[in-house]
Design a protein around this motif. Structure first.
Motif, short mmCIF file in Angstrom:
data_model
loop_
_atom_site.label_atom_id
_atom_site.label_comp_id
_atom_site.label_asym_id
_atom_site.label_seq_id
_atom_site.Cartn_x
_atom_site.Cartn_y
_atom_site.Cartn_z
N ASP A 113 0.83 -1.20 0.00
CA ASP A 113 0.00 0.00 0.00
C ASP A 113 0.87 1.26 0.00
O ASP A 113 1.91 1.33 0.66
CB ASP A 113 -0.89 -0.02 1.25
CG ASP A 113 -1.94 1.06 1.21
OD1 ASP A 113 -1.62 2.20 1.58
OD2 ASP A 113 -3.08 0.75 0.81
N LYS A 114 0.42 2.28 -0.74
CA LYS A 114 1.23 3.49 -0.92
C LYS A 114 1.45 4.26 0.38
O LYS A 114 2.33 5.12 0.45
CB LYS A 114 0.58 4.40 -1.96
CG LYS A 114 -0.80 4.90 -1.59
CD LYS A 114 -1.38 5.75 -2.71
CE LYS A 114 -2.78 6.26 -2.35
NZ LYS A 114 -3.35 7.08 -3.45
N HIS A 115 0.68 3.97 1.42
CA HIS A 115 0.90 4.62 2.71
C HIS A 115 2.25 4.23 3.31
O HIS A 115 2.71 4.88 4.26
CB HIS A 115 -0.22 4.26 3.67
CG HIS A 115 -1.55 4.87 3.31
ND1 HIS A 115 -2.51 4.17 2.60
CD2 HIS A 115 -2.08 6.10 3.52
CE1 HIS A 115 -3.56 4.94 2.40
NE2 HIS A 115 -3.33 6.13 2.95
N ASN B 293 7.33 5.65 5.18
CA ASN B 293 6.36 6.54 5.80
C ASN B 293 5.61 5.81 6.91
O ASN B 293 5.01 4.75 6.67
CB ASN B 293 5.35 7.05 4.77
CG ASN B 293 5.89 8.22 3.97
OD1 ASN B 293 6.29 9.23 4.53
ND2 ASN B 293 5.90 8.07 2.65
N GLY B 294 5.63 6.33 8.09
CA GLY B 294 4.77 5.85 9.16
C GLY B 294 5.08 4.47 9.70
O GLY B 294 4.26 3.90 10.41
N GLU B 295 6.23 3.89 9.38
CA GLU B 295 6.52 2.53 9.85
C GLU B 295 8.03 2.31 9.86
O GLU B 295 8.73 2.69 8.92
CB GLU B 295 5.85 1.49 8.95
CG GLU B 295 6.02 0.06 9.42
CD GLU B 295 4.94 -0.38 10.38
OE1 GLU B 295 5.25 -1.18 11.28
OE2 GLU B 295 3.80 0.09 10.25
N ASN B 296 8.51 1.71 10.92
CA ASN B 296 9.90 1.29 10.95
C ASN B 296 10.09 0.13 9.96
O ASN B 296 9.36 -0.86 10.01
CB ASN B 296 10.29 0.85 12.37
CG ASN B 296 11.71 0.31 12.44
OD1 ASN B 296 11.94 -0.86 12.14
ND2 ASN B 296 12.64 1.17 12.82
N GLY B 297 11.04 0.30 9.04
CA GLY B 297 11.18 -0.68 7.96
C GLY B 297 11.44 -2.09 8.43
O GLY B 297 10.83 -3.06 7.96
#
Length: 467
Positions: free
Chosen positions: A300-302, A313-317
């Protein structure tokens, strides 16, 4: 000098054959009125029979219990032969004196069961005479006393029983020794069954996972089964398990299920092992596209890459990679390809963005590699480069250019395939279904695509890609 277990048993086989031949030549044959030629022929026959019939393939599965039955069979053969030999000797043996100068020996000869005409005449005239007395009156001549062919058959049967008395206990002893040697070998080499993976596994609908057994046993036969609700099992909702331990989930599932793959060693049923399978539908943060042996997972693009950084974006990889692994995203793959792409924006130079694309592919690959460890899945990093256009757009509009894509190659796929060419063909087939894949083909120049194996750190230039 190494002397293997197999060589020991083959040597034992040869020894048995030689000894069985010698048994036929033992001195007791001289008491049965057998010529040397007859003894030699019987000896050779006995050796040949044992050599040809004795098992050449010594394996636990086929023969260890067979040796027990062989030992019992040979002993029964001995006792039956012994009883029949005693019965024949008691009923048909007769004494015959032989003179050698002034010395006389008493030997035993077999006679019967049918008297010759001369002997029958004497029996009619003297009904109270025994067969031994008739034999004496006919000068101890077997041919005058008994019919030739019935007596010949009796002698042959008696010689066979005499051979059996010597050969059967010998073979019983050898079979017992072979069983003890094999049993000792099995006990020393045996280790309890282990399964890899042994912990709980999440498998997505339509995927498969190979469960590898390790069994230190001469017989490695394993029975595989699925343990779950009987109604779901009968309907096929639990999937299938192959004879080699590969579990295949059903293509579609009505609801999330938990089941067990059960491995039971054929020779040690009490040592069965289980692996829990958590059958789940596909996670909602990824959209899968199937093509041949490829599963193209578009995240998902998020969760796209942040502009100018190797972070999501918005998440630790790393945590996100572990989350995907726990959701079963990587199960059933023999190879995983992590794509690194950079958007059209750049701060210093286009070459820096090309390097950023490579770094993103490597970073994503390392995250996935850490998440699937200690699996033997091969991880590849595919750099496709920077978006090849200068039109200025907002970060929201360029977000697809930084989208995360992970490609899984299903277990059993051809390992010699040209991955870059196969991937481009898969993207071409799926471009109408997933516009992002068409964008990769049209806006990321093929000469910038590079595939790197993270295990061997070997770069592979895209020289064979059709242009």
């Amino acid at each position: 000098m190494d002397f293997s277990f197999q060589q020991l048993l083959e040597t034992l086989r040869i020894v048995v054959s030689v000894i069985s031949g010698l048994v036929a030549l033992l001195p007791f044959w001289s008491k049965l009125d057998a010529s040397k030629g007859e003894r030699a022929a019987l000896g050779i026959s006995a050796a040949a029979i044992v050599f040809l019939l004795w098992p050449a393939d010594y394996s636990y599965c086929r023969h260890i219990y067979g040796y027990i039955w062989a030992t019992a069979g040979f002993l029964i053969w001995f006792f039956v032969a012994y009883a029949l030999d005693v019965a024949i000797t008691r009923q048909f043996s007769h004494s015959q004196p032989r003179r050698d100068d002034d010395r006389m020996d008493i030997i035993t000869v077999l006679g019967g069961p049918k008297l010759a005409p001369a002997a029958r005449a004497l029996q009619v005239q003297n009904p109270h005479w025994s067969t031994q007395e008739i034999f004496e009156r006919l000068d101890y001549d077997p041919l005058r006393t008994w019919e030739r062919w019935p007596r010949t058959r009796l002698i042959v049967a008696h010689r066979f029983l005499a051979l059996s008395k010597g050969l059967a206990p010998l073979l019983a002893l050898v079979a017992a020794l072979a069983f003890l040697v094999l049993f000792r070998e099995v006990r020393q080499s045996h280790r309890a069954l282990t399964l890899e993976p042994s912990e709980d596994q999440t498998v997505l609908a339509g995927r498969s996972i190979a469960i590898t057994p390790t069994l230190h046993e001469c017989c490695s036969d394993i029975k595989w089964d699925i343990d779950g609700l009987s109604t779901e099992k009968l309907s096929g909702a639990l999937g299938e398990i192959s004879n080699t331990g590969t579990y295949s989930a059903p293509a579609r599932i009505e609801k999330d299920l938990d089941l067990y793959v059960v491995a039971t060693p054929v020779q040690h049923t009490e040592e069965r092992k289980k692996v829990k399978i958590q059958l789940r539908s596909h996670p909602d943060y990824s959209k899968p596209h199937y093509w041949g042996d490829f599963v193209i997972e578009v995240i998902d693009k998020h969760y796209s890459w942040i502009i100018g950084k190797n972070k999501l974006n918005g998440e630790n990889g790393l945590a996100f990679a572990h989350r995907m692994a726990s959701d079963g995203m990587f199960n059933g793959f023999q190879d995983i390809i992590c794509i690194g792409a950079a958007s059209r924006e750049y701060k210093r130079s286009k070459s820096d963005e090309e390097q950023r694309a490579m770094d993103r592919a490597n970073v994503l690959g390392r995250w996935v590699q850490d998440a699937v460890r200690p699996s033997d899945v091969r991880i590849h990093a595919l750099k496709i480069g920077r978006y090849d256009e200068e039109t200025k757009l907002t970060p929201e509009q360029t977000a697809p250019e930084r989208q995360v894509v992970i490609i899984g190659i299903l277990s059993g796929a051809d390992e010699n395939v040209d991955l870059l060419s196969a991937l481009r063909k898969a993207f071409e087939e799926k471009r109408s279904e997933e516009p992002l894949l068409g964008m990769y083909l049209d806006k990321y120049p093929v000469e910038n695509w590079k595939l790197q194996d993270l295990d061997r750190r070997k770069s592979v230039e895209a020289l064979r890609i059709p242009r």
